[in-house]
Design a protein around this motif. Structure first.
Motif, PDB file in Angstrom:
ATOM      1  N   CYS A   1       0.784  -1.237   0.000  1.00  0.00           N
ATOM      2  CA  CYS A   1       0.000   0.000   0.000  1.00  0.00           C
ATOM      3  C   CYS A   1       0.815   1.286   0.000  1.00  0.00           C
ATOM      4  CB  CYS A   1      -0.937   0.004   1.206  1.00  0.00           C
ATOM      5  SG  CYS A   1      -0.093   0.211   2.791  1.00  0.00           S
ATOM      6  N   ALA A   2       2.029   1.244   0.523  1.00  0.00           N
ATOM      7  CA  ALA A   2       2.880   2.437   0.644  1.00  0.00           C
ATOM      8  C   ALA A   2       2.268   3.524   1.525  1.00  0.00           C
ATOM      9  CB  ALA A   2       3.237   3.000  -0.740  1.00  0.00           C
TER      10      ALA A   2
ATOM     11  N   SER B   1      10.167  -0.894  -5.824  1.00  0.00           N
ATOM     12  CA  SER B   1       9.229  -0.597  -6.909  1.00  0.00           C
ATOM     13  C   SER B   1       7.941   0.014  -6.401  1.00  0.00           C
ATOM     14  CB  SER B   1       8.985  -1.824  -7.786  1.00  0.00           C
ATOM     15  OG  SER B   1       8.545  -2.894  -7.012  1.00  0.00           O
ATOM     16  N   MET B   2       7.576  -0.271  -5.148  1.00  0.00           N
ATOM     17  CA  MET B   2       6.406   0.422  -4.573  1.00  0.00           C
ATOM     18  C   MET B   2       6.746   1.900  -4.359  1.00  0.00           C
ATOM     19  SD  MET B   2       3.703  -1.492  -4.071  1.00  0.00           S
ATOM     20  CE  MET B   2       2.765  -0.549  -2.854  1.00  0.00           C
TER      21      MET B   2
ATOM     22  N   GLU C   1       8.784   3.739  -5.924  1.00  0.00           N
ATOM     23  CA  GLU C   1       8.966   4.489  -7.157  1.00  0.00           C
ATOM     24  C   GLU C   1       7.769   5.394  -7.450  1.00  0.00           C
ATOM     25  OE1 GLU C   1      10.099   3.325 -11.706  1.00  0.00           O
ATOM     26  OE2 GLU C   1       9.787   1.712 -10.263  1.00  0.00           O
ATOM     27  N   PHE C   2       6.584   4.950  -7.011  1.00  0.00           N
ATOM     28  CA  PHE C   2       5.378   5.710  -7.349  1.00  0.00           C
ATOM     29  C   PHE C   2       4.672   6.302  -6.133  1.00  0.00           C
ATOM     30  CE2 PHE C   2       6.138   3.128 -11.020  1.00  0.00           C
ATOM     31  CZ  PHE C   2       5.927   4.025 -12.054  1.00  0.00           C
ATOM     32  N   ALA C   3       5.324   6.228  -4.971  1.00  0.00           N
ATOM     33  CA  ALA C   3       4.717   6.868  -3.796  1.00  0.00           C
ATOM     34  C   ALA C   3       4.866   8.377  -3.951  1.00  0.00           C
ATOM     35  CB  ALA C   3       5.396   6.372  -2.523  1.00  0.00           C
TER      36      ALA C   3
ATOM     37  N   HIS D   1      -1.153   9.560   0.954  1.00  0.00           N
ATOM     38  CA  HIS D   1      -1.963   9.150  -0.192  1.00  0.00           C
ATOM     39  C   HIS D   1      -1.723  10.044  -1.387  1.00  0.00           C
ATOM     40  CE1 HIS D   1      -4.192   6.005   1.873  1.00  0.00           C
ATOM     41  NE2 HIS D   1      -4.109   6.773   2.922  1.00  0.00           N
TER      42      HIS D   1
ATOM     43  N   TRP E   1      -9.151   0.166  -3.520  1.00  0.00           N
ATOM     44  CA  TRP E   1      -8.136  -0.834  -3.864  1.00  0.00           C
ATOM     45  C   TRP E   1      -8.163  -1.999  -2.900  1.00  0.00           C
ATOM     46  CZ3 TRP E   1      -3.764  -2.388  -1.151  1.00  0.00           C
ATOM     47  CH2 TRP E   1      -3.459  -1.643  -0.009  1.00  0.00           C
TER      48      TRP E   1
ATOM     49  N   GLN F   1      -2.494  -7.046  -6.510  1.00  0.00           N
ATOM     50  CA  GLN F   1      -2.942  -5.720  -6.067  1.00  0.00           C
ATOM     51  C   GLN F   1      -3.924  -5.201  -7.109  1.00  0.00           C
ATOM     52  OE1 GLN F   1       1.272  -4.650  -5.991  1.00  0.00           O
ATOM     53  NE2 GLN F   1       0.892  -3.532  -4.108  1.00  0.00           N
TER      54      GLN F   1
ATOM     55  N   PRO G   1       4.132  -4.236  -8.732  1.00  0.00           N
ATOM     56  CA  PRO G   1       3.806  -3.031  -7.957  1.00  0.00           C
ATOM     57  C   PRO G   1       3.847  -1.732  -8.755  1.00  0.00           C
ATOM     58  CG  PRO G   1       5.305  -4.429  -6.716  1.00  0.00           C
ATOM     59  CD  PRO G   1       5.210  -5.013  -8.088  1.00  0.00           C
ATOM     60  N   PRO G   2       4.801  -1.522  -9.677  1.00  0.00           N
ATOM     61  CA  PRO G   2       4.775  -0.243 -10.400  1.00  0.00           C
ATOM     62  C   PRO G   2       3.493  -0.076 -11.214  1.00  0.00           C
ATOM     63  CG  PRO G   2       6.869  -1.362 -10.750  1.00  0.00           C
ATOM     64  CD  PRO G   2       5.970  -2.340 -10.062  1.00  0.00           C
TER      65      PRO G   2
ATOM     66  N   PHE H   1       0.611  -1.388 -10.501  1.00  0.00           N
ATOM     67  CA  PHE H   1      -0.455  -1.097  -9.543  1.00  0.00           C
ATOM     68  C   PHE H   1      -0.401   0.362  -9.098  1.00  0.00           C
ATOM     69  CE2 PHE H   1      -1.285  -0.616  -4.922  1.00  0.00           C
ATOM     70  CZ  PHE H   1      -2.662  -0.751  -4.935  1.00  0.00           C
ATOM     71  N   MET H   2       0.767   0.805  -8.663  1.00  0.00           N
ATOM     72  CA  MET H   2       0.885   2.157  -8.103  1.00  0.00           C
ATOM     73  C   MET H   2       0.604   3.222  -9.164  1.00  0.00           C
ATOM     74  SD  MET H   2       1.604   2.073  -4.802  1.00  0.00           S
ATOM     75  CE  MET H   2       2.562   3.493  -4.282  1.00  0.00           C
ATOM     76  N   ALA H   3       1.209   3.052 -10.337  1.00  0.00           N
ATOM     77  CA  ALA H   3       0.994   4.045 -11.398  1.00  0.00           C
ATOM     78  C   ALA H   3      -0.452   3.982 -11.883  1.00  0.00           C
ATOM     79  CB  ALA H   3       1.957   3.794 -12.553  1.00  0.00           C
TER      80      ALA H   3
ATOM     81  N   MET I   1      -2.745   5.754  -9.552  1.00  0.00           N
ATOM     82  CA  MET I   1      -2.603   7.200  -9.731  1.00  0.00           C
ATOM     83  C   MET I   1      -3.389   7.669 -10.957  1.00  0.00           C
ATOM     84  SD  MET I   1       1.130   8.861  -9.615  1.00  0.00           S
ATOM     85  CE  MET I   1       1.538   9.034 -11.341  1.00  0.00           C
TER      86      MET I   1
ATOM     87  N   LYS J   1       6.590   4.912 -15.497  1.00  0.00           N
ATOM     88  CA  LYS J   1       6.812   6.355 -15.275  1.00  0.00           C
ATOM     89  C   LYS J   1       6.423   7.134 -16.524  1.00  0.00           C
ATOM     90  CE  LYS J   1       8.750   7.977 -11.512  1.00  0.00           C
ATOM     91  NZ  LYS J   1       9.562   7.329 -10.512  1.00  0.00           N
TER      92      LYS J   1
END
Ligand SMILES: Cc1cc2nc3c(=O)[nH]c(=O)nc-3n(C[C@H](O)[C@H](O)[C@H](O)COP(=O)(O)OP(=O)(O)OC[C@H]3O[C@@H](n4cnc5c(N)ncnc54)[C@H](O)[C@@H]3O)c2cc1C
Ligand code: FES
Lengths: 106, 413
Positions: free
Chosen positions: A46-47, A70-71, A73-75, A106, B328, B339, B380-381, B383-385, B388, B409
């Motif tokens: 979740c970061a 890698s988590m 990287e986008f936090a 967040h 999520w 995720q 994870p990238p 998921f995170m990107a 966003m 990115k």
């Protein structure tokens, strides 16, 4: 047991004793310290446990694994010293560890 | 309505000491609310995390203490009146009181309903045999743990996330696992076919068996104990225990009896307020607006429970409400980290990025050039990107998305 120092984004300082084997995230959550949410309970999913590790401590904390990197990287608001606190395991060697919290998770 | 309408000495009563209720208490104190808080839970435990019950805890990698949201001392230090093993039976909105199962009546100025959901039962013969289990709380998990082990055979009725996690944990504990699913694929309600296929293959490679398109007609037993699951084609799948994981039903009965608006869950607004301004509801029990998708929905996830817990704590303390989050969810099975962000409402195309064979990929759901959901496996990238992008609504270039030589990115830029 190690003393961990958590500093909120607004400067509020919390010093708590955290048991060896717990993560820095668990230390914060169990002591109800604002600013570290830990939504996923430490699954590295979740970061929301993002912290900045104080410069003096960066070498003493074990390096992050790929998943954590890698988590991160986008936090949000990531810096060089950023870590996911659920991935830092407390031990005697970390007595005095100081971490700061980002403005938001967040 | 985010202005501070609650005086500092207001009596706050929270029904349900689970993930949402327990978190609401913690946020209220973090945000500076110093007044009286009563937290009422019908389980014998202080608020704890459920996700590990089908994962780390079941496999013996976490103990009961590590499940707790806060240590027991927290409630004493923070002056919380924590009442356990007692259920709320009725709400009187005119008198602003709650009647409890022990006969006590509690007064409130602000009520927060956080009663969660319960496992859906199968109304079929044999459902009360010993060894027919469900997995919703710590007590269920204890029973399940003693029922599975080396040499045992576990039947999982329902191939959703919790069911698959249990099947995986069963394998890790040395039990044979068979998943019985009514639909033609696992995760039919919650995931796209590509992901369903991947999960089924992965589980099969770990020795899990599958019975798909299989109606369950009865549990059969011997001397009161389950011995098998009878399917509608007459076959009996032998087992030593069965876990029924066929969805959850919101515990909204007392809210309904008190006249609060219901619609498959307690209807709340974007501040988690119910149709009664003095009553909030949070967590699995609510049907809430999803501003990103412009509709009402009931979510069953920890991030949802936490988001709504923050909403009530903010509303009560007069703080600005946090920005809406992208829904999520996560799930851990074997060495797979799944995720999921967003919900694929109205999606019109799917883009797969990465390598399904290598168990490192993501399925993106697009509506036009807008990303509405992502399901990421060991990615994870993505998921995170993806999370966003779903949140900020920027148009996405599907070709770049499909090409994993282009970094996330760059896709997200
Ligand atoms: C096995 C399992 C695995 C899961 N895995 C994940 C995961 O990986 N990721 C994720 O995001 N989510 C997961 N979830 C979902 C997540 O646990 C829930 O979304 C979350 O617990 C919801 O919080 P809640 O407070 O609304 O409900 P709960 O945590 O269920 O708490 C509700 C509490 O209220 C009590 N209660 C009910 N009625 C009354 C009453 N009348 N009076 C008093 N008390 C009452 C209940 O007994 C319960 O203790 C999982 C759930 C389960 C069961
Ligand atoms: S608690 Fe979720 S990533 Fe650390």
């Amino acid at each position: 047991m190690a003393k961990i120092i958590y500093i909120e984004h607004n400067g509020t300082r919390h010093e708590v004793e955290v048991k060896n084997g717990l993560s820095v995230m668990e230390g914060a959550v169990k002591n109800n310290i604002p600013g570290i949410d830990g939504d996923c309970g430490g699954a590295c999913a979740c970061a929301t446990c993002h912290v900045y590790v104080d410069d003096a401590w960066r070498d003493k904390v074990a390096a992050p694994e790929d998943l954590e990197t890698s988590m991160l990287e986008f936090a949000e608001s990531v810096e060089e010293s950023s870590r996911l606190s659920c991935q830092i395991v407390v031990s005697d060697a970390l007595d005095g560890l100081t971490v700061r919290m980002p403005e938001s998770q967040h | 309505m985010v202005e501070n309408t609650v005086p500092p000495e207001a009596r706050i009563v929270i029904l349900g000491a689970g993930h949402a209720g327990g978190s609401a208490v913690a946020f209220l104190r973090q945000y500076g609310f110093a007044g009286p808080i009563t937290l009422i839970g019908d389980e014998p435990h202080a608020p704890y995390q459920r996700p590990p019950l089908s994962k780390a805890w079941l496999k013996g990698e976490a103990d009961a203490n590590s499940l707790l949201l806060k240590p027991a001392a927290f409630y004493v230090e923070q002056n919380i009146d924590l009442r356990l093993s007692v259920g709320a039976k009725a709400i009187d909105r005119a008198a602003k009181t709650v009647t409890l199962s022990d006969g006590n009546v509690v007064d409130y100025d602000v009520l927060v309903i956080a009663t969660g959901a319960r496992a859906r039962r199968l109304p079929i013969p044999g459902a009360d045999l010993y060894g027919v289990l469900e997995l919703r709380n710590a007590a269920d998990a204890e029973k399940l743990k003693t029922a599975i082990g080396p040499g045992k055979r576990l039947a999982v009725v329902g191939g959703g996330y919790v069911g698959l996690e249990v099947a995986a944990s069963g394998r890790a504990l040395g039990a044979a696992s068979v998943v019985i699913e009514r639909e033609a694929r696992v995760l039919a309600r919650v995931a796209c076919p590509a992901l369903s296929g991947f999960f089924q293959d992965y589980h099969q490679a770990q020795g899990v068996e599958f019975e798909l398109n299989a109606g369950v007609e009865a549990f059969v037993g011997d001397e009161g104990k389950i011995t098998g699951v009878r399917l509608s084609d007459g076959r009996v799948i032998a087992c030593d225990a069965a876990v029924v994981g066929v969805g959850a039903i919101p515990n909204d009965e007392i809210a309904g009896a008190a006249g609060l608006a219901l619609d498959g869950g307690i209807v709340v607004d974007e501040n988690a307020r119910t149709s009664d301004p003095a009553i909030f509801a949070i967590g699995d029990v609510t049907r809430r607006p999803l501003p990103l998708y412009n509709r009402m929905h009931r979510l069953e996830s920890v991030p949802n429970a936490l988001e709504q817990a923050k909403l009530v704590a903010s509303a009560i303390t007069g703080r600005k409400a946090p920005a809406p989050e992208v829904p999520w969810f996560w799930s851990d099975q074997y060495d797979l980290k799944l995720q999921i962000a967003g919900i694929p409402f109205d999606a019109d195309r799917i883009v797969i990025r990465g390598k399904v064979e290598a168990a490192k990929f993501a399925v993106f759901h697009l509506k036009g050039s807008q990303l509405v959901a992502v399901e990421a496996v060991n990615a994870p990238p993505e998921f995170m990107a993806g999370k966003m992008l779903i949140g900020n609504g920027k148009p996405v270039d599907a070709d770049k998305l499909a090409n994993d030589a282009v970094s996330m990115k760059e896709v997200a830029a």
